[in-house]
Design a protein around this motif. Sequence first.
Motif, PDB file in Angstrom:
ATOM      1  N   VAL A   1       0.852  -1.180   0.000  1.00 19.30           N
ATOM      2  CA  VAL A   1       0.000   0.000   0.000  1.00 19.30           C
ATOM      3  C   VAL A   1       0.895   1.240   0.000  1.00 19.30           C
ATOM      4  O   VAL A   1       1.895   1.285   0.724  1.00 19.30           O
ATOM      5  CB  VAL A   1      -0.940   0.026   1.219  1.00 19.30           C
ATOM      6  CG1 VAL A   1      -1.938   1.174   1.097  1.00 19.30           C
ATOM      7  CG2 VAL A   1      -1.672  -1.304   1.382  1.00 19.30           C
ATOM      8  N   GLY A   2       0.552   2.228  -0.817  1.00 20.66           N
ATOM      9  CA  GLY A   2       1.420   3.389  -0.868  1.00 20.66           C
ATOM     10  C   GLY A   2       0.771   4.586  -1.526  1.00 20.66           C
ATOM     11  O   GLY A   2      -0.436   4.632  -1.774  1.00 20.66           O
ATOM     12  N   SER A   3       1.609   5.560  -1.819  1.00 20.36           N
ATOM     13  CA  SER A   3       1.155   6.841  -2.357  1.00 20.36           C
ATOM     14  C   SER A   3       1.468   6.922  -3.835  1.00 20.36           C
ATOM     15  O   SER A   3       2.557   6.585  -4.271  1.00 20.36           O
ATOM     16  CB  SER A   3       1.836   7.994  -1.619  1.00 20.36           C
ATOM     17  OG  SER A   3       3.254   7.865  -1.681  1.00 20.36           O
ATOM     18  N   GLY A   4       0.507   7.419  -4.571  1.00 18.97           N
ATOM     19  CA  GLY A   4       0.715   7.600  -6.006  1.00 18.97           C
ATOM     20  C   GLY A   4       0.288   8.969  -6.479  1.00 18.97           C
ATOM     21  O   GLY A   4      -0.543   9.048  -7.356  1.00 18.97           O
ATOM     22  N   GLY A   5       0.884  10.057  -5.936  1.00 15.52           N
ATOM     23  CA  GLY A   5       1.879   9.985  -4.885  1.00 15.52           C
ATOM     24  C   GLY A   5       1.681  11.110  -3.884  1.00 15.52           C
ATOM     25  O   GLY A   5       0.786  11.927  -4.004  1.00 15.52           O
ATOM     26  N   VAL A   6       2.591  11.143  -2.933  1.00 15.36           N
ATOM     27  CA  VAL A   6       2.731  12.326  -2.090  1.00 15.36           C
ATOM     28  C   VAL A   6       3.356  13.433  -2.942  1.00 15.36           C
ATOM     29  O   VAL A   6       4.398  13.224  -3.569  1.00 15.36           O
ATOM     30  CB  VAL A   6       3.627  12.032  -0.870  1.00 15.36           C
ATOM     31  CG1 VAL A   6       4.076  13.322  -0.202  1.00 15.36           C
ATOM     32  CG2 VAL A   6       2.885  11.159   0.124  1.00 15.36           C
ATOM     33  N   LEU A   7       2.712  14.587  -2.980  1.00 14.74           N
ATOM     34  CA  LEU A   7       3.210  15.708  -3.783  1.00 14.74           C
ATOM     35  C   LEU A   7       4.133  16.540  -2.907  1.00 14.74           C
ATOM     36  O   LEU A   7       3.702  17.376  -2.107  1.00 14.74           O
ATOM     37  CB  LEU A   7       2.034  16.519  -4.319  1.00 14.74           C
ATOM     38  CG  LEU A   7       1.062  15.677  -5.165  1.00 14.74           C
ATOM     39  CD1 LEU A   7      -0.119  16.515  -5.634  1.00 14.74           C
ATOM     40  CD2 LEU A   7       1.771  15.032  -6.353  1.00 14.74           C
ATOM     41  N   LEU A   8       5.416  16.276  -3.041  1.00 16.11           N
ATOM     42  CA  LEU A   8       6.411  16.749  -2.084  1.00 16.11           C
ATOM     43  C   LEU A   8       6.440  18.263  -1.909  1.00 16.11           C
ATOM     44  O   LEU A   8       6.678  18.731  -0.787  1.00 16.11           O
ATOM     45  CB  LEU A   8       7.792  16.208  -2.476  1.00 16.11           C
ATOM     46  CG  LEU A   8       8.905  16.384  -1.443  1.00 16.11           C
ATOM     47  CD1 LEU A   8       8.519  15.779  -0.101  1.00 16.11           C
ATOM     48  CD2 LEU A   8      10.198  15.757  -1.954  1.00 16.11           C
TER      49      LEU A   8
ATOM     50  N   PHE B   1       4.331   0.052  11.455  1.00 18.07           N
ATOM     51  CA  PHE B   1       3.094  -0.698  11.688  1.00 18.07           C
ATOM     52  C   PHE B   1       2.897  -1.821  10.669  1.00 18.07           C
ATOM     53  O   PHE B   1       2.314  -2.861  10.995  1.00 18.07           O
ATOM     54  CB  PHE B   1       1.882   0.246  11.614  1.00 18.07           C
ATOM     55  CG  PHE B   1       1.595   0.999  12.877  1.00 18.07           C
ATOM     56  CD1 PHE B   1       1.310   0.328  14.057  1.00 18.07           C
ATOM     57  CD2 PHE B   1       1.607   2.384  12.886  1.00 18.07           C
ATOM     58  CE1 PHE B   1       1.033   1.022  15.225  1.00 18.07           C
ATOM     59  CE2 PHE B   1       1.337   3.091  14.047  1.00 18.07           C
ATOM     60  CZ  PHE B   1       1.049   2.410  15.217  1.00 18.07           C
ATOM     61  N   HIS B   2       3.377  -1.619   9.424  1.00 23.10           N
ATOM     62  CA  HIS B   2       3.139  -2.576   8.341  1.00 23.10           C
ATOM     63  C   HIS B   2       4.457  -2.869   7.624  1.00 23.10           C
ATOM     64  O   HIS B   2       4.639  -2.498   6.457  1.00 23.10           O
ATOM     65  CB  HIS B   2       2.100  -2.008   7.363  1.00 23.10           C
ATOM     66  CG  HIS B   2       0.826  -1.568   8.016  1.00 23.10           C
ATOM     67  ND1 HIS B   2      -0.142  -2.460   8.436  1.00 23.10           N
ATOM     68  CD2 HIS B   2       0.378  -0.321   8.362  1.00 23.10           C
ATOM     69  CE1 HIS B   2      -1.152  -1.788   8.987  1.00 23.10           C
ATOM     70  NE2 HIS B   2      -0.858  -0.506   8.958  1.00 23.10           N
ATOM     71  N   PRO B   3       5.402  -3.510   8.299  1.00 23.32           N
ATOM     72  CA  PRO B   3       6.741  -3.691   7.720  1.00 23.32           C
ATOM     73  C   PRO B   3       6.716  -4.456   6.403  1.00 23.32           C
ATOM     74  O   PRO B   3       6.026  -5.468   6.263  1.00 23.32           O
ATOM     75  CB  PRO B   3       7.493  -4.467   8.809  1.00 23.32           C
ATOM     76  CG  PRO B   3       6.437  -5.055   9.687  1.00 23.32           C
ATOM     77  CD  PRO B   3       5.282  -4.116   9.632  1.00 23.32           C
ATOM     78  N   GLY B   4       7.444  -3.910   5.423  1.00 22.22           N
ATOM     79  CA  GLY B   4       7.554  -4.566   4.131  1.00 22.22           C
ATOM     80  C   GLY B   4       6.361  -4.392   3.221  1.00 22.22           C
ATOM     81  O   GLY B   4       6.300  -5.010   2.155  1.00 22.22           O
ATOM     82  N   ARG B   5       5.421  -3.502   3.592  1.00 24.19           N
ATOM     83  CA  ARG B   5       4.203  -3.347   2.783  1.00 24.19           C
ATOM     84  C   ARG B   5       3.950  -1.919   2.326  1.00 24.19           C
ATOM     85  O   ARG B   5       2.982  -1.676   1.611  1.00 24.19           O
ATOM     86  CB  ARG B   5       2.980  -3.831   3.572  1.00 24.19           C
ATOM     87  CG  ARG B   5       2.947  -5.328   3.870  1.00 24.19           C
ATOM     88  CD  ARG B   5       1.656  -5.701   4.562  1.00 24.19           C
ATOM     89  NE  ARG B   5       0.506  -5.308   3.755  1.00 24.19           N
ATOM     90  CZ  ARG B   5      -0.674  -4.945   4.258  1.00 24.19           C
ATOM     91  NH1 ARG B   5      -0.861  -4.906   5.576  1.00 24.19           N
ATOM     92  NH2 ARG B   5      -1.673  -4.614   3.467  1.00 24.19           N
TER      93      ARG B   5
END
Length: 334
Positions: free
Chosen positions: A77-84, A102-106
């Motif tokens: 699960v991730g960001s697509g995306g964080v707008l830096l 909290f969610h290692p490796g994910r």
Amino acid sequence: MTDLSGVRLSVLDTVPVWRGSSATQSLRNSTDLARRVERLGYTRYWVAEHHNTPCLATSVPPVLIAQIASATSTIRVGSGGVLLPNHAPLTVAEQFGTLEAFHPGRIDLGIGRASGTDPAAAHLLRRGLPSAEEGFPDQLGELLGYLAPGEPSSDVRAVPRPETRPPVYLLGTSTSSARFAGALGLPYAYAHQINPAGTVAALQAYRNAFEPSTWLDHPYTIVAPTVIAADSDERARWLARGYAVGRLLLRTEDRFTLFPTAEEAERHSLTPSGERFVREHLDPQIIGGPGTVRDRLTELVEHSGADELMALTMVSDHEARVRSYELLAELARA
């Protein structure tokens, strides 16, 4: 011809909000969709960042990521995306370090340089931060420094610093962003749904510029098209029309409108120029029955050399949206 069996499938979600519904329902639908695509074997589920846009309920990617990661167990699960440019790099590093703990490796950290909003909202978001044009390379360098392996060299450290680090992906729509990602040795995700004409050139520019790094030892590319699959070409085009008409209305009538449903879009009378906009928006994307989607996706992979396809499916009917991802997964297994 290349087939799809060796290509990873993932999901990009902008949490669209449709007329007659609400942002609350759309957020709940996204959580349900994540659970269901996880069972279908999808690799990752990314959420975008938008602000001051009522039809897209994706203003806080870290909160969405936390919810979706908690509701699932194996999918990344991730960001697509964080707008830096909208954020302090230290804040982003701390947010994603916490998510990774909290969610290692994910957890994935996809980074973009756009605003995701209008100039007025961007000004409010970026108070005290440099503009994207002026500061993005330095901001990204600072962020990578917080997340890099080994002991930090700075007196300031992102806390927590989990045992595993979230991989960083650079997002873009141009050859310049592609070359930048390649020079840094980062994986690159290209927004085909925004600029389909530039996909092949951008991925080639990325590979030509790629330098191995502590993050990645060989090029890795994701291509994100709009994908709407249904049982027939006609059904898929009908489902897709709501989103395309909505894009037109945002430009020409009310930038705070919600997306019309497919039924509403069918009843909406458009001018010839409006119909042309809808056609030009839909034609380069992957929309159709199983055979059409298979052929179009195979062609996209063959021409671009993408390692992964990340499908954005903007459909007002939630079950039809899930069905599109089911059909796509079946095509990849065939």
